[in-house]
Design an enzyme around this catalytic site. Structure first.
Site, PDB file in Angstrom:
ATOM      1  N   HIS A  23       0.768  -1.255   0.017  1.00 11.18           N
ATOM      2  CA  HIS A  23      -0.152  -0.077   0.021  1.00 11.18           C
ATOM      3  C   HIS A  23       1.042   1.264  -0.043  1.00 11.18           C
ATOM      4  O   HIS A  23       0.715   2.053   1.008  1.00 11.18           O
ATOM      5  CB  HIS A  23      -0.841   0.213   1.055  1.00 11.18           C
ATOM      6  N   HIS A  79     -11.759  -9.412  -5.933  1.00 13.67           N
ATOM      7  CA  HIS A  79     -11.240  -8.378  -5.691  1.00 13.67           C
ATOM      8  C   HIS A  79     -10.323  -7.541  -6.277  1.00 13.67           C
ATOM      9  O   HIS A  79      -9.481  -8.432  -7.256  1.00 13.67           O
ATOM     10  CB  HIS A  79     -10.759  -8.173  -4.092  1.00 13.67           C
ATOM     11  N   GLU A  81      -8.075  -4.893  -6.150  1.00 16.30           N
ATOM     12  CA  GLU A  81      -6.959  -4.044  -6.074  1.00 16.30           C
ATOM     13  C   GLU A  81      -5.733  -4.536  -7.046  1.00 16.30           C
ATOM     14  O   GLU A  81      -5.712  -5.714  -7.214  1.00 16.30           O
ATOM     15  CB  GLU A  81      -6.550  -4.327  -4.521  1.00 16.30           C
ATOM     16  N   ASP A  83      -2.930  -5.701  -6.682  1.00 16.29           N
ATOM     17  CA  ASP A  83      -2.113  -6.832  -6.264  1.00 16.29           C
ATOM     18  C   ASP A  83      -2.965  -8.033  -6.535  1.00 16.29           C
ATOM     19  O   ASP A  83      -2.229  -9.085  -6.497  1.00 16.29           O
ATOM     20  CB  ASP A  83      -1.515  -6.750  -4.694  1.00 16.29           C
ATOM     21  N   HIS A 145     -11.739  -6.049   2.072  1.00 16.06           N
ATOM     22  CA  HIS A 145     -11.774  -4.390   2.616  1.00 16.06           C
ATOM     23  C   HIS A 145     -12.036  -3.337   1.687  1.00 16.06           C
ATOM     24  O   HIS A 145     -11.854  -2.124   1.953  1.00 16.06           O
ATOM     25  CB  HIS A 145     -10.347  -4.136   3.229  1.00 16.06           C
ATOM     26  N   ASP A 164      -8.973 -11.313   0.494  1.00 14.01           N
ATOM     27  CA  ASP A 164      -8.248 -10.585   1.583  1.00 14.01           C
ATOM     28  C   ASP A 164      -8.637 -10.985   2.911  1.00 14.01           C
ATOM     29  O   ASP A 164      -8.044 -10.685   3.747  1.00 14.01           O
ATOM     30  CB  ASP A 164      -8.237  -9.123   1.281  1.00 14.01           C
ATOM     31  N   TYR A 192      -2.106  -8.307   9.960  1.00 12.65           N
ATOM     32  CA  TYR A 192      -2.988  -7.948   8.858  1.00 12.65           C
ATOM     33  C   TYR A 192      -4.273  -7.667   9.358  1.00 12.65           C
ATOM     34  O   TYR A 192      -4.800  -6.476   8.638  1.00 12.65           O
ATOM     35  CB  TYR A 192      -2.934  -9.303   8.036  1.00 12.65           C
ATOM     36  N   HIS A 225      -3.471 -13.976  -0.104  1.00 17.38           N
ATOM     37  CA  HIS A 225      -2.181 -13.588   0.480  1.00 17.38           C
ATOM     38  C   HIS A 225      -2.180 -14.734   1.511  1.00 17.38           C
ATOM     39  O   HIS A 225      -2.713 -14.932   2.378  1.00 17.38           O
ATOM     40  CB  HIS A 225      -2.273 -12.022   1.089  1.00 17.38           C
TER      41      HIS A 225
END
Length: 395
Positions: A23, A79, A81, A83, A145, A164, A192, A225
């Protein structure tokens, strides 16, 4: 290298041993991370998530060695994002017409990132996609998130692909939770949650209750992750339920920065006083200017109370304290107490300002704080110890 998980499911992700920050510079990842992508082969073939942009070409090349890309019938993006979706453009150059299943918000975010008009199929909670003998069941999980997040459940194999949720920034060859170093694994799991998911704890609690009502058998939880939860996957669900409920341990954390060591000496003596009055309480001290900010926020998450200390400079507090306070405010900790302290020369506004900021951030103030002019002498240091003792009693 691809790794088989079940007869139908293969891990096709990337372990990132060198990752140190995430991030931007907000989250430190001293144990690296992984970007987990999963290939499901039944009568139809589905790919769940991709990997981070720097590994996009490597991901596609490795995927080609595992499967004929033209045989991939569906891409599931839980998701978006970067990554998780970063390799999507490289993959779509190879199979541009393959439908991408995501939430409506997910489509919006993918379009915002990549400005491509791909074949999007929007799904919502309860929608199903048949792969043949097995089905995928989609479960929206907004703000776990990001607003686009969803989970995907594979029937028959009883696997929850949670993106996540239930993850960790943790690079390990072990792949499964029972083969990983347990101390490292749980430290990364709580870190996390504290730094990524804690602001959304009310949504976490609601989603856990919703999943429980669905009564889906769970053999594996496969996040995007870190490790796959294979041995007793319910343990991470139980941990999330506990962490989502205004979590705290019997711990007090002191965070400070100091221009000429006066505030540091105050911090140490306050800590001594807390330990004298409450020897069973864990007390930890962190210098915001030098200590890891992600670790500091994790310790705040674990604490029932914190004390923030800063010298007064230019009629305010030090910038390292301003930075960590902004992170703490954003993480929306609940039901924790706080106070401020600090040394000053001729003005001394910092303690009052810190108290106001802590209260604005949702902490219950124990008192108005403690100030000390210039360098504390032994009388003042004893006053700090007494302050620590009184602070402990107030808890």
């Amino acid at each position: 290298m691809a790794r088989k998980i079940t007869d139908k499911v293969t891990w096709v992700g990337k372990i990132d041993w060198e990752l140190e920050e995430f991030h931007g510079h907000e989250f430190t990842t001293r144990k690296g991370s992984s970007y987990n992508s999963y290939l499901i082969r039944d009568e139809k073939t589905a790919l769940i998530d991709t990997v981070w942009k720097p590994f996009d070409e490597e991901f596609v090349a490795n995927l080609k060695r595992e499967v004929d890309l033209s045989s991939i019938d569906y891409i599931i993006m839980n998701h978006n994002e970067i990554d998780h979706s970063g390799a999507l453009p490289a993959l779509m150059r190879e199979i541009p017409d393959t439908p991408i299943y995501c939430t409506r918000k997910g489509e919006e975010i993918i379009r915002g990132h990549y400005h491509a008009d791909w074949n999007f199929v929007n799904v919502k909670t309860g929608d199903r996609l048949s792969l043949g003998a097995a089905e995928l069941i989609f479960i929206e999980a907004p703000m776990l998130h990001w607003p686009d997040t969803m989970f995907t459940y594979l029937t028959g194999e009883n696997i929850l692909f949670s993106n996540d949720g239930f993850g960790q920034h943790y690079a390990t060859e072990s792949l499964y939770n029972d083969a990983a170093d347990q101390g490292e694994l749980w430290a990364e799991a709580v870190k996390y949650y504290a730094n990524i998911l804690n602001p959304f704890s009310p949504m976490v609690a609601r989603k856990l209750a919703e999943i429980q009502k669905l009564d889906l058998p769970l053999q594996l939880i496969c996040p995007s992750h870190g490790v796959i939860w294979k041995d007793n996957p319910a343990q991470i669900v139980e941990a999330y339920a506990k962490w989502a409920a205004a979590y705290q341990e019997n711990q007090v954390t002191l965070i400070y920065d100091s221009m000429w060591n006066a505030t540091r000496r105050m911090a140490e003596c306050i800590a001594e006083g807390i330990k004298e009055a409450a020897p069973e309480t864990t007390v930890k001290l962190y210098n915001a200017a030098v200590d890891d900010k992600t670790e500091i926020c994790t310790e705040v998450f674990k604490s029932k109370a914190i004390l923030i200390g800063s010298s007064t400079v230019n009629n305010g507090y030090l910038y390292s304290i301003a930075g960590i306070l902004e992170m703490i405010k954003g993480l929306k900790f609940k039901q924790k107490k706080a106070a401020a302290f600090g040394s000053y020369g001729w003005s001394g506004e910092a303690v009052k300002q810190l108290s106001e900021y802590l209260e604005k951030s949702g902490f219950a103030l124990v008192n108005e704080g403690l100030r000390c002019p210039w360098q504390p002498d032994e009388t003042k240091l004893e006053e700090c110890r007494a302050y620590g003792r009184e602070f402990a009693k107030s808890l």
